[in-house]
Scaffold this active site. Structure first.
Site, PDB file in Angstrom:
ATOM      1  N   CYS A 103     -21.349 -14.433  -5.087  1.00 11.86           N
ATOM      2  CA  CYS A 103     -20.478 -13.385  -5.629  1.00 11.86           C
ATOM      3  C   CYS A 103     -19.017 -13.629  -5.247  1.00 11.86           C
ATOM      4  O   CYS A 103     -18.711 -13.986  -4.114  1.00 11.86           O
ATOM      5  CB  CYS A 103     -20.943 -12.032  -5.111  1.00 11.86           C
ATOM      6  SG  CYS A 103     -19.957 -10.671  -5.739  1.00 11.86           S
TER       7      CYS A 103
ATOM      8  N   CYS B 100     -16.735  -8.684   0.221  1.00 13.81           N
ATOM      9  CA  CYS B 100     -17.236  -7.562   1.027  1.00 13.81           C
ATOM     10  C   CYS B 100     -17.746  -8.100   2.383  1.00 13.81           C
ATOM     11  O   CYS B 100     -18.674  -8.940   2.416  1.00 13.81           O
ATOM     12  CB  CYS B 100     -18.351  -6.848   0.287  1.00 13.81           C
ATOM     13  SG  CYS B 100     -17.932  -6.470  -1.433  1.00 13.81           S
TER      14      CYS B 100
ATOM     15  N   CYS C 236     -21.480  -8.307   3.318  1.00 14.00           N
ATOM     16  CA  CYS C 236     -22.490  -8.750   2.348  1.00 14.00           C
ATOM     17  C   CYS C 236     -22.846 -10.226   2.458  1.00 14.00           C
ATOM     18  O   CYS C 236     -21.984 -11.105   2.341  1.00 14.00           O
ATOM     19  CB  CYS C 236     -22.012  -8.439   0.933  1.00 14.00           C
ATOM     20  SG  CYS C 236     -23.287  -8.846  -0.291  1.00 14.00           S
TER      21      CYS C 236
ATOM     22  N   CYS D 151     -34.973  -0.559  -8.834  1.00 18.68           N
ATOM     23  CA  CYS D 151     -33.540  -0.831  -8.783  1.00 18.68           C
ATOM     24  C   CYS D 151     -33.325  -2.335  -8.811  1.00 18.68           C
ATOM     25  O   CYS D 151     -33.949  -3.063  -8.033  1.00 18.68           O
ATOM     26  CB  CYS D 151     -32.934  -0.298  -7.485  1.00 18.68           C
ATOM     27  SG  CYS D 151     -33.372   1.405  -7.161  1.00 18.68           S
TER      28      CYS D 151
ATOM     29  N   CYS E  89     -32.601   1.694 -12.157  1.00 16.71           N
ATOM     30  CA  CYS E  89     -31.261   1.699 -11.590  1.00 16.71           C
ATOM     31  C   CYS E  89     -30.744   0.257 -11.577  1.00 16.71           C
ATOM     32  O   CYS E  89     -31.509  -0.672 -11.301  1.00 16.71           O
ATOM     33  CB  CYS E  89     -31.288   2.263 -10.172  1.00 16.71           C
ATOM     34  SG  CYS E  89     -29.647   2.343  -9.420  1.00 16.71           S
TER      35      CYS E  89
ATOM     36  N   CYS F 134     -25.207   6.701  -8.719  1.00 21.81           N
ATOM     37  CA  CYS F 134     -25.742   6.433  -7.384  1.00 21.81           C
ATOM     38  C   CYS F 134     -24.596   5.848  -6.577  1.00 21.81           C
ATOM     39  O   CYS F 134     -24.128   4.743  -6.861  1.00 21.81           O
ATOM     40  CB  CYS F 134     -26.907   5.452  -7.483  1.00 21.81           C
ATOM     41  SG  CYS F 134     -27.529   4.946  -5.866  1.00 21.81           S
TER      42      CYS F 134
ATOM     43  N   ARG G 295     -30.442   8.955   0.041  1.00 25.20           N
ATOM     44  CA  ARG G 295     -31.374   7.841   0.272  1.00 25.20           C
ATOM     45  C   ARG G 295     -31.150   7.198   1.629  1.00 25.20           C
ATOM     46  O   ARG G 295     -30.054   6.709   1.902  1.00 25.20           O
ATOM     47  CB  ARG G 295     -31.187   6.763  -0.807  1.00 25.20           C
ATOM     48  CG  ARG G 295     -31.476   7.278  -2.178  1.00 25.20           C
ATOM     49  CD  ARG G 295     -31.339   6.227  -3.264  1.00 25.20           C
ATOM     50  NE  ARG G 295     -31.395   6.906  -4.547  1.00 25.20           N
ATOM     51  CZ  ARG G 295     -32.514   7.256  -5.166  1.00 25.20           C
ATOM     52  NH1 ARG G 295     -33.680   6.933  -4.665  1.00 25.20           N
ATOM     53  NH2 ARG G 295     -32.467   7.922  -6.308  1.00 25.20           N
TER      54      ARG G 295
HETATM   55  N1  SAM Z   1     -22.451  -6.451  -6.511  1.00 24.73           N
HETATM   56  C1  SAM Z   1     -22.838  -5.119  -6.686  1.00 24.73           C
HETATM   57  C2  SAM Z   1     -21.931  -4.130  -5.997  1.00 24.73           C
HETATM   58  O1  SAM Z   1     -21.361  -4.427  -4.987  1.00 24.73           O
HETATM   59  O2  SAM Z   1     -21.823  -3.013  -6.505  1.00 24.73           O
HETATM   60  C3  SAM Z   1     -24.258  -4.834  -6.331  1.00 24.73           C
HETATM   61  C4  SAM Z   1     -24.949  -5.333  -5.111  1.00 24.73           C
HETATM   62  S1  SAM Z   1     -24.390  -4.757  -3.538  1.00 24.73           S
HETATM   63  C5  SAM Z   1     -25.325  -5.835  -2.529  1.00 24.73           C
HETATM   64  C6  SAM Z   1     -25.049  -3.112  -3.307  1.00 24.73           C
HETATM   65  C7  SAM Z   1     -24.731  -2.404  -2.027  1.00 24.73           C
HETATM   66  O3  SAM Z   1     -25.559  -2.864  -0.977  1.00 24.73           O
HETATM   67  C8  SAM Z   1     -23.346  -2.539  -1.456  1.00 24.73           C
HETATM   68  O4  SAM Z   1     -22.414  -1.725  -2.072  1.00 24.73           O
HETATM   69  C9  SAM Z   1     -23.551  -2.126  -0.016  1.00 24.73           C
HETATM   70  O5  SAM Z   1     -23.318  -0.753   0.145  1.00 24.73           O
HETATM   71  C10 SAM Z   1     -25.004  -2.463   0.250  1.00 24.73           C
HETATM   72  N2  SAM Z   1     -25.101  -3.562   1.210  1.00 24.73           N
HETATM   73  C11 SAM Z   1     -24.885  -4.868   0.965  1.00 24.73           C
HETATM   74  N3  SAM Z   1     -25.040  -5.612   2.087  1.00 24.73           N
HETATM   75  C12 SAM Z   1     -25.358  -4.752   3.077  1.00 24.73           C
HETATM   76  C13 SAM Z   1     -25.618  -4.919   4.459  1.00 24.73           C
HETATM   77  N4  SAM Z   1     -25.568  -6.096   5.047  1.00 24.73           N
HETATM   78  N5  SAM Z   1     -25.923  -3.823   5.188  1.00 24.73           N
HETATM   79  C14 SAM Z   1     -25.965  -2.608   4.592  1.00 24.73           C
HETATM   80  N6  SAM Z   1     -25.722  -2.394   3.278  1.00 24.73           N
HETATM   81  C15 SAM Z   1     -25.403  -3.445   2.521  1.00 24.73           C
HETATM   82 FE1  SF4 Z   2     -20.644  -9.044  -4.291  1.00 23.08          FE
HETATM   83 FE2  SF4 Z   2     -22.024  -8.327  -2.178  1.00 23.08          FE
HETATM   84 FE3  SF4 Z   2     -19.662  -7.220  -2.626  1.00 23.08          FE
HETATM   85 FE4  SF4 Z   2     -21.766  -6.630  -4.251  1.00 23.08          FE
HETATM   86  S1  SF4 Z   2     -21.563  -6.132  -2.087  1.00 23.08           S
HETATM   87  S2  SF4 Z   2     -19.665  -7.102  -4.854  1.00 23.08           S
HETATM   88  S3  SF4 Z   2     -22.853  -8.608  -4.221  1.00 23.08           S
HETATM   89  S4  SF4 Z   2     -20.047  -9.389  -2.167  1.00 23.08           S
END
Ligand code: SAM
Ligand code: SF4
Ligand code: DTB
Length: 327
Positions: free
Chosen positions: A62, A66, A69, A108, A140, A200, A272
């Site tokens: 991606c 973040c 992530c 989801c 979702c 959500c 959730r």
């Molecule tokens: N790329 C999309 C987005 O960011 O909207 C969808 C996938 S993203 C992985 C969905 C959510 O998962 C993120 O917004 C975050 O809140 C949660 N998430 C991702 N990595 C995480 C982690 N290591 N610990 C807790 N929550 C996490």
């Molecule tokens: Fe990309 Fe992860 Fe951020 Fe979602 S949370 S936008 S998958 S880097």
């Protein structure tokens, strides 16, 4: 399909002040639990819990950065070797069927994208949504930013809900993500709403934020009119190779407080209890259910990290004396 029993929307507040929310988060635990439980019991007298299963359809690579992530291309976390199902409708529906057979009520699907792009993967996403809905499950999607017309097409395909988290407070946000603004997140959420898809939207605790930041995130969520129908509360899963890998785990009671406060502020939303349950004892999870969580992710993986096994969760719910929505 069941849904959270509703309360008259007029009685819901959208004007909580930061001080009020921070004061809730800081209440003596017994008082906070008492207030949250009173709200929860009225909205959900049977303490029913929705089981939602997750599948990562497109994993890793991606463009966003973040900090939490594992799927960001900016981090060295290793999510290689995972299947990319972005064009494969049938294997995804196979997983949805299995989730339904195991007792899930919602399916989801996640795409590690900065935004949805038109073309074959989007057409496949629409087919997946239609297929999941035909199975009688809520559907979702979480796939980053989207345009108004993409939201419209997802609504026409029958999408129940779109997940797009604010993740943290506007004040703490810059320390977590630099490639997309808070305002852009809010605009994506508005497009979801305008298309008539339920929202959500939640966040993560344990990313070095202050109590004020937690209150501020909750304030933004509760100021949305209507409240997001679904509010995931995640505890950071600190993954090797991400900038937040060395974060200390949050005290489970902090998660209980966050859930309880979300429940008080947004009485009819589904709160959730999301990522981070593997770090919680059975008793801490039950406290979260008592405090107002009415959904868990069900199945042994989240998107890339692990989650308690389904059998353990069935035992957890039985021990708590709560019933999944489907039964
Ligand atoms: N790329 C999309 C987005 O960011 O909207 C969808 C996938 S993203 C992985 C969905 C959510 O998962 C993120 O917004 C975050 O809140 C949660 N998430 C991702 N990595 C995480 C982690 N290591 N610990 C807790 N929550 C996490
Ligand atoms: Fe990309 Fe992860 Fe951020 Fe979602 S949370 S936008 S998958 S880097
Ligand atoms: C949400 O708020 N949490 C879920 C769901 N929405 C998509 C995802 C949690 C992901 C945890 C890290 C991982 O497994 O990659």
């Amino acid at each position: 399909m069941t849904s959270t029993p509703t309360q008259p929307q007029a009685s819901l507040r959208h004007d909580w002040s930061l001080d009020e929310i921070e004061a809730l988060l800081e209440l003596p635990l017994m008082d906070l639990l008492w207030q949250a439980q009173a709200v929860h019991r009225e909205a959900n007298p049977g303490y029913r819990v929705q089981l939602a299963s997750l599948l990562s359809v497109k994993t890793g690579g991606c463009e966003e950065d973040c900090a939490y992530c594992p799927q960001s291309m900016h981090h060295s976390s290793d999510v290689t070797g995972r299947t990319d199902l972005a064009l494969q409708v049938e294997p995804v529906l196979e997983r949805a069927r299995a989730a339904k057979d195991a007792g899930a009520d919602r399916f989801c699907m996640g795409w590690a994208w900065r935004e949805i792009r038109d073309g074959a993967p989007f057409e496949a996403m629409l087919a997946m949504v239609r297929g999941v809905r035909e199975l009688g499950l809520e559907a979702c999607v979480t796939a980053g930013m989207l345009t108004g017309s993409q939201a419209q097409r997802l609504a026409e395909a029958g999408l129940t809900s779109y997940n797009h988290n604010l993740d943290t407070s506007p004040e703490h946000y810059d320390r977590i993500i630099s490639t997309r603004t808070y305002q852009e997140r809010l605009e994506t959420l508005q497009r979801v709403r305008r298309a008539g898809i339920s929202m959500c939207c939640g966040g993560i605790i344990g990313m070095g934020e202050s109590l004020r930041d937690r209150a501020s995130l909750l304030q933004v969520l509760a100021s949305l009119e209507p409240h997001p129908e679904s509010v995931p509360i995640n505890a950071l899963v600190a993954v090797e190779g991400t900038p937040l890998a060395a974060q200390q785990p949050v005290d489970p009671l902090e998660l209980v407080r966050m859930v309880a406060t979300a429940r008080i502020l947004m009485p009819t939303s589904r709160v959730r209890l999301s990522a981070g349950r593997e770090q919680l004892s059975r008793e801490a999870q039950i406290l979260c259910l008592l405090a107002g969580a009415d959904s868990i992710f069900y199945g042994d993986t989240l998107l890339t990290t692990s989650n308690p096994a389904a059998a353990a969760d069935r035992e957890l719910l039985a021990a708590a004396g709560v019933t999944p929505w489907q039964e």
